[in-house]
Scaffold this active site. Structure first.
Site, PDB file in Angstrom:
ATOM      1  N   LEU A 136       0.862  -1.174   0.000  1.00  0.00           N
ATOM      2  CA  LEU A 136       0.000   0.000   0.000  1.00  0.00           C
ATOM      3  C   LEU A 136       0.903   1.230   0.000  1.00  0.00           C
ATOM      4  O   LEU A 136       1.969   1.212   0.613  1.00  0.00           O
ATOM      5  CB  LEU A 136      -0.900   0.034   1.245  1.00  0.00           C
ATOM      6  N   ASP A 137       0.477   2.285  -0.660  1.00  0.00           N
ATOM      7  CA  ASP A 137       1.255   3.512  -0.646  1.00  0.00           C
ATOM      8  C   ASP A 137       1.364   4.048   0.778  1.00  0.00           C
ATOM      9  O   ASP A 137       0.521   3.767   1.629  1.00  0.00           O
ATOM     10  CB  ASP A 137       0.602   4.568  -1.537  1.00  0.00           C
TER      11      ASP A 137
END
Length: 304
Positions: A136-137
């Site tokens: 995930l960013d």
């Protein structure tokens, strides 16, 4: 090893630092400028400045210095663990946490915390990304799968590749979407004009995102998104592509967006098949407080 590139007519008059940032994968412009200053990049055998303009037919040569390896150390970082057994765990990653170490983030990452928490993690993705099946960013919160052994990791990665893991997100986007559902089928790849960004590009990898409207507000829309594929920044790129960029997104959002410290994007649910027991597991986690407060504020503005 020396690498070369001959400047084409379409590249003429581009600054050398901008051109090299596009040519060297994952290199930042500031990093390229340092390499130019230190003589690692030359034009026609000559040292140049970072703002030098390229001419058609110029030969650019570069030999990049080797990056020094670093050791990933365990750190006592609080983790929100939703599920754990001998094969895997599911973590609710907070906004602002980087998933795994890199040259710019060697500590304080999810992996540093996992190494402290777990006796073993899978080694499929190497020593710098133990256990990490997908990412995930940094400023995207939500559910993330971590594998504790290689067998579980390979199984989970195969499920992802076969589109057998259901991943749903929720986001707040700029604009009012007038239709209830949508499907975005557009290839995603490295932006040729900015190597630090992704974009919808002709030669990109296939990428499919489904979305559904939850609530419309005066200037924003609350949506859920479901991934068929998992390209880098996929939802952020796709929503920008159709004209509804994610609120607060510093990379793909509008120039004037909400000052909320990052994109309003949350990985809300996961459904997967356990790699050993074949049991179907479903997990769901509410969006963080800032996200719910935004929705409440927008709702209030509609009512007044």
């Amino acid at each position: 090893m020396t690498e070369q590139h001959m400047v084409t007519e379409t590249e003429q008059n581009r600054r050398i630092d901008k051109l090299m940032t596009a040519l060297i994968a994952d290199a930042s412009r500031s990093q390229v400028q340092t390499w130019i200053t230190n003589g690692h990049i030359r034009v026609n055998g000559q040292y140049v400045k970072a703002n030098a303009k390229c001419q058609a037919g110029d030969t650019i040569e570069w030999v990049l210095p080797e990056t020094e390896p670093f050791t990933v150390e365990p750190e006592d970082i609080p983790l929100s663990i939703i599920y754990e057994d001998s094969d895997l765990l599911v973590v609710n990653k907070p906004r602002g946490m980087v998933v795994h170490p890199s040259a710019g983030h060697q500590s304080g990452t999810l992996v540093n915390g996992l190494l402290q928490h777990c006796d073993s993690l899978s080694e499929v993705n190497g020593a710098e990304r133990p256990g990490i099946v997908h990412r995930l960013d940094k400023d995207t919160s939500g559910l993330l799968i971590v594998a504790k052994n290689d067998q579980a990791h390979i199984n989970l990665a195969e499920q992802l590749s076969a589109k057998e893991i259901d991943r749903q997100y929720e986001a707040i986007v700029h604009g009012v979407i007038d239709h209830e559902t949508g499907l975005i089928d557009a290839p995603v790849g490295r932006d040729p004009n900015d190597r630090k960004k992704m974009g919808v590009v002709e030669n990109g990898k296939a990428a499919v995102t489904h979305f559904r409207v939850v609530t419309r507000f005066a200037d924003f829309t609350h949506v859920t998104c479901q991934l068929e594929t998992g390209r880098t920044h996929q939802i952020r790129v796709h929503m920008k592509y159709i004209g509804y960029p994610i609120a607060g997104d510093p990379k793909y959002g509008q120039r004037k967006t909400l000052d909320i410290g990052g994109q309003a994007l949350h990985a809300k649910s996961l459904q997967l098949t356990h790699p050993t027991t074949n049991e179907v597991l479903h997990f769901e986690e509410e969006a963080p407080a800032y996200f719910k407060e935004l929705l409440a504020l927008f709702e209030k503005n509609i009512d007044t």
